[in-house]
Design a protein around this motif. Structure first.
Motif, mmCIF file in Angstrom:
data_model
loop_
_atom_site.group_PDB
_atom_site.id
_atom_site.type_symbol
_atom_site.label_atom_id
_atom_site.label_comp_id
_atom_site.label_asym_id
_atom_site.label_seq_id
_atom_site.Cartn_x
_atom_site.Cartn_y
_atom_site.Cartn_z
ATOM 1 N N ASP A 171 52.490 -42.055 -3.024
ATOM 2 C CA ASP A 171 53.424 -42.494 -4.485
ATOM 3 C C ASP A 171 52.313 -41.911 -5.430
ATOM 4 N N ASP A 172 52.632 -41.565 -6.917
ATOM 5 C CA ASP A 172 52.029 -41.268 -7.480
ATOM 6 C C ASP A 172 52.394 -41.726 -9.557
ATOM 7 N N HIS A 173 51.544 -41.838 -9.907
ATOM 8 C CA HIS A 173 52.285 -41.851 -11.369
ATOM 9 C C HIS A 173 51.325 -41.288 -12.102
ATOM 10 N N GLU A 174 51.745 -40.620 -12.968
ATOM 11 C CA GLU A 174 51.279 -40.331 -14.711
ATOM 12 C C GLU A 174 51.195 -40.463 -16.283
ATOM 13 N N LEU A 175 50.379 -40.593 -16.283
ATOM 14 C CA LEU A 175 50.033 -41.231 -18.307
ATOM 15 C C LEU A 175 49.639 -40.180 -18.859
#
Length: 252
Positions: A130-134
């Motif tokens: 999984d990954d998440h960006e700001l």
């Protein structure tokens, strides 16, 4: 894309937006691999009264212009149920941390700020799960509307929730935008209320306008008893507006 409401209820704003603390609960209880990044924003207003122990002022954005020239550090937390997390800023690897070093606590990072993108990558057994960006937002250019459903029942009671978000030219929410947003509803429904999640706001819930809070507000529209369609429109001064159409159909 529908708005997600399947999360821990006490960890949501009244605008249905999941708080970073809610993402922590998701990471703890979810069976699906997940990761979420949030930054400590000391400029964010907080309630005057809160429990003796509470979360730091976490926000899901990457807009800290006061740190741009000084390369000041931003305190970042990542929530995950994966084995490890890698943190990247503008494509450069800042480091990797393992969940077993933190036990039940979220991972903590100190990041020398650069505008752009902060990306958390979760891994199990060396594989990305999984990954998440700001992403840093630019100047506000429009209000974007997003409905939680495309069809509601023509029973005089069914509701559709529409989030109005102030975004930049790339669709990134502008986190400190407080534009006054005017809502109009036409067709087979009526405006039931508007909220923005600001517990200290004295604006009416039943008017046609509401100020954005942290870049967004939530519009609630009630269906008529006559099938058809309803159109929700949002307007604000100096930025572009938007509209969304929802079908109103006989129940059953």
């Amino acid at each position: 894309m529908a708005l997600s409401t399947s999360t821990v209820g006490w960890s949501k704003h009244t605008t249905l937006e999941i708080k970073p603390s809610g993402r922590f609960h998701q990471a703890v209880w979810s069976e699906e691999p997940t990761v979420f990044a949030a930054a400590v924003d000391h400029e964010r207003d907080r309630p005057a009264t809160r429990p003796p122990w509470s979360w730091p002022p976490l926000s899901a954005h990457w807009n800290f212009p006061d740190r741009e020239d000084t390369r000041g550090f931003v305190n970042v937390f990542t929530f995950t149920n994966a084995e490890s997390v890698e943190l990247y800023q503008n494509g450069d690897l800042l480091g990797e941390q393992r969940s077993d070093e933190y036990e039940a606590r979220p991972m903590e990072w100190y990041v020398p700020y650069e505008s752009g993108t902060l990306r958390a990558v979760a891994k199990n057994g060396g594989e990305v799960v999984d990954d998440h960006e700001l992403t840093t937002a630019g100047e506000p250019v429009r209000v974007e509307l997003e409905a939680d459903r495309e069809v509601i029942a023509a029973d005089g009671r069914d509701l559709v929730y529409v989030r109005a978000t102030v975004t930049d030219e790339d669709g990134v929410r502008v986190p400190r935008a407080d534009h006054e947003i005017r809502i109009s509803v036409s067709g087979s429904g009526e405006l039931a209320g508007i909220d923005n999640g600001d517990l200290e706001s004295d604006e009416s819930w039943v008017g046609e306008t509401r100020s954005a809070y942290r870049g967004s507000c939530l519009v609630v529209v009630r269906a008529d008893r006559v099938p058809g369609s309803l159109v929700i429109e949002a307007r604000s001064e100096k930025i572009d507006g938007d509209s969304v159409t929802v079908a109103v159909e006989n129940p059953g």
